[in-house]
Enzyme design. Structure first.
Site, PDB file in Angstrom:
ATOM      1  N   HIS A   1      55.215  65.540  51.362  1.00 13.72           N
ATOM      2  CA  HIS A   1      53.918  66.005  50.751  1.00 13.72           C
ATOM      3  C   HIS A   1      53.038  65.903  51.807  1.00 13.72           C
ATOM      4  O   HIS A   1      52.881  64.840  52.660  1.00 13.72           O
ATOM      5  CB  HIS A   1      53.628  65.360  49.678  1.00 13.72           C
ATOM      6  CG  HIS A   1      52.335  65.590  49.124  1.00 13.72           C
ATOM      7  ND1 HIS A   1      51.153  64.763  49.417  1.00 13.72           N
ATOM      8  CD2 HIS A   1      52.000  66.620  48.337  1.00 13.72           C
ATOM      9  CE1 HIS A   1      50.194  65.555  48.669  1.00 13.72           C
ATOM     10  NE2 HIS A   1      50.571  66.550  48.073  1.00 13.72           N
TER      11      HIS A   1
ATOM     12  N   HIS B   1      44.468  69.500  55.417  1.00 23.16           N
ATOM     13  CA  HIS B   1      44.222  69.164  53.859  1.00 23.16           C
ATOM     14  C   HIS B   1      42.863  69.576  53.619  1.00 23.16           C
ATOM     15  O   HIS B   1      41.789  69.258  54.047  1.00 23.16           O
ATOM     16  CB  HIS B   1      44.304  67.700  53.683  1.00 23.16           C
ATOM     17  CG  HIS B   1      44.711  67.260  52.403  1.00 23.16           C
ATOM     18  ND1 HIS B   1      44.379  66.186  51.717  1.00 23.16           N
ATOM     19  CD2 HIS B   1      45.053  68.136  51.242  1.00 23.16           C
ATOM     20  CE1 HIS B   1      44.633  65.972  50.556  1.00 23.16           C
ATOM     21  NE2 HIS B   1      45.111  67.426  50.141  1.00 23.16           N
TER      22      HIS B   1
END
Length: 590
Positions: free
Chosen positions: A125, A171
């Site tokens: 992830h 991110h």
């Protein structure tokens, strides 16, 4: 090794004791050597075949003997003058050698010709993050490490760069510094198959305009060339097998859509305060109890939006996107757009990938457990960490595994016991990154009924574990690492991670003032779902005046444990194997 200074004014001396073969090892030697002082190659081969669960079927007993004798560090000249005899000490050296006598096999042994949906897949992830989810650097370094460790699914979040003419990986809506997409793609190409020949899946979180999507397609095709696999048709009726996709790269993402400006989404998915635990506290945090989480979910009906992983398509009508980009998507992905029953409906003419947060899965499990299992028999299910895990911690992976979820996505740059479970699970099947799901998760009855994760099941198998002794800390640690004034007081924690009925932890006594502790204790573990269970082993040093010190850990898939005496290597907190530390154990199934 045996001298410790106390109060700077006197010295405490402790006698160093060399480890001796345990009584059970001596008894096994005496039995197979037929009472003689030395063992022959044929006798060793018989021991390996009978007592060690079949190790001797194809074993080169002579080679094992030679290697074990080398561990005694004999003079090279001695071997030339006469063939050395294989004594009980040499037998013990063989048993306590992780290279000669490991707890798991090293070869891929499962059927690799079934569709991808029949396998658990080692999944990362936010694979580009070097640390926390809010402010760490983005880099290809953690991607490279993950691939070298056998991870088969790499996640990249794609955003336009500052000038809107290229693609960055970061991110979104955080302070993480970007890394260029092309750098990540090139590193994936170089290291994709360094640990396993089976396919690497790149999951793309797409936040791009159509022109940048076209640029991504160009980069992907140019970088991977013939390594890239993509289907001839727009949608697949069944996924290909890992065997058919050996040394191929696969793209998985949502179908192209119009790029939308970033929404003002709260990163905390449940309104709670961000995690503030320090790394030191997190190391000691136990794996979240699965039964407690499932019980909690029955009473928690809060509607959740997990921030950056939420689906923002269908808010506006998508513009047409370049065919080249769309055609590269082998595994089409999405998130639930309505109720969970509709999202889990199995389409006989099309396969897909569905993504749920860990919290969404916990909420769905009590009422849709069988639907999840049925869905994952044909389709892929990806579970990702909830947004509050800003420190890159992880969750209990069994919540996904017992429902058939293939892609239980973890923060591989994270820490803690949950990640140890993930490392241990994928030591199975030769560490190739693909583990075949147990048959009960793939079968269905005449009424289309499937395995019920909530069912109370009978004990299927019982595992007996005997913990004999440990060694190697004196070689890998400084004399005063554990205690400034005396040798360490080691104890071992042994237990099971698995379905709630199987999960337990036990521990041995602490052996005081000894670098080579002998515990000689046995534990019995009844198992209802041994196919998914992991054996957890941790060694700690008891500290009478404070927190116990960590001294090593490993998790092992019980379905692949090799029977008999085994040398079990230990790993540090981050999953790196110690050079010398190991524990001698015995495994028996009754």
């Amino acid at each position: 090794m045996g001298s410790y200074t106390c109060c700077l004014c006197f010295t405490r001396r402790f006698r160093s004791s060399e480890a001796q073969p345990p009584a059970d090892v001596r008894a096994a030697f005496a039995t197979y050597a037929e009472g003689a002082a030395h063992m022959t190659a044929d006798q060793l081969r018989s021991f390996m075949s009978e007592a060690q669960g079949g190790d001797g079927a194809d074993a080169d007993a002579e080679r094992v003997m030679e290697q074990a004798l080398l561990l005694r560090q004999r003079q090279p000249l001695l071997g030339k003058l006469a063939k050395p005899a294989f004594t009980v000490d040499d037998f013990y050296n063989y048993l306590f050698s992780e290279e000669l006598n490991p707890p798991l096999g090293s070869q891929v042994h499962q059927d690799m010709t079934a569709p991808l949906s029949h396998y658990y897949i080692y999944t990362g992830h936010n694979s580009y993050l070097t640390g926390n989810q809010l402010s760490s650097d983005c880099s290809d370094v953690p991607i490279i490490k993950a691939l070298q460790d056998g991870v088969r699914v790499i996640e990249l979040d794609m955003w336009p760069n500052a000038t809107k003419d290229d693609i960055d990986i970061l991110h979104g809506r955080t302070l993480t510094s970007p890394v260029e997409l092309i750098k990540c793609l090139r590193s994936i190409k170089e290291h994709a198959f360094s640990a396993s020949p089976y396919p690497v899946i790149i999951t793309l979180e797409d936040h791009l305009t159509p022109d940048l999507q076209a640029k991504v397609a160009e980069m992907v095709v140019e970088t991977f060339g013939d390594m890239l696999y993509y289907p001839d048709t727009e949608s697949l009726k069944e996924f290909p097998s890992p065997e058919a996709l050996k040394e191929r790269i696969i793209i998985s993402t949502k179908p192209p859509k119009e790029y939308l400006e970033a929404k003002n989404v709260e990163e905390n998915d449940d309104g709670t305060q961000e995690e503030k635990e320090s790394d030191e506290e997190a190391w000691g945090k136990e794996v979240p109890d699965l039964q407690t989480e499932l019980e909690y979910a029955k009473n928690d009906h809060e509607d959740v939006d997990d921030g950056v992983d939420s689906d923002d398509d269908d808010q506006k009508k998508p513009q047409s996107s370049p065919l080249e980009y769309k055609s590269l998507i082998t595994i089409q992905a999405g998130k639930p757009k309505s109720d969970m029953s509709e999202a889990l409906r199995v389409d006989p003419n099309k396969v897909k990938r569905l993504s749920l947060s860990e919290k969404e899965l916990v909420k769905a499990a009590p009422s849709h457990g069988s639907d999840l299992v049925r869905f994952t028999q044909k389709n892929l299910l990806r579970i990702y960490p909830k947004g509050t895990r800003v420190n890159s911690s992880n969750y209990n992976p069994f919540i996904g595994w017992i429902h058939g979820a293939q892609m239980v996505a973890f923060n591989m740059q994270g820490y803690g016991r949950s990640l140890w479970l993930m490392h241990g699970f994928y030591k199975g099947n030769g560490g190739c990154g693909y583990v075949k799901k147990p048959d009960f998760l793939l079968e269905h009855g005449s009424d289309n009924d499937v395995f019920d994760p909530k069912a109370d099941l009978p004990v299927k198998k019982t595992l007996k574990v005997k913990v004999y002794m440990g060694d190697g800390w004196h070689a890998d640690f400084k004399q005063t690492h554990f205690d400034s004034y005396s040798p360490p007081d080691f104890y071992t924690r042994v237990g099971i991670a698995g379905v709630p009925a199987d999960t337990t932890m036990k521990k041995t006594k602490a052996v005081e003032d000894n670098w080579t502790p002998v515990w000689d204790e046995e534990f019995i573990f009844p198992l209802t779902v041994p196919e998914l269970a992991l054996l957890r082993i941790e060694v700690h040093e008891h500290d009478k005046s404070g927190k116990d010190d960590f001294a090593g850990q490993i998790c092992l898939p019980i379905s692949e444990l090799r029977r008999g005496f085994r040398a079990v290597p230990l790993f540090d907190r981050k999953g790196m194997k110690f050079k010398s530390v190991r524990v001698l154990m015995r495994f028996e199934f009754v």
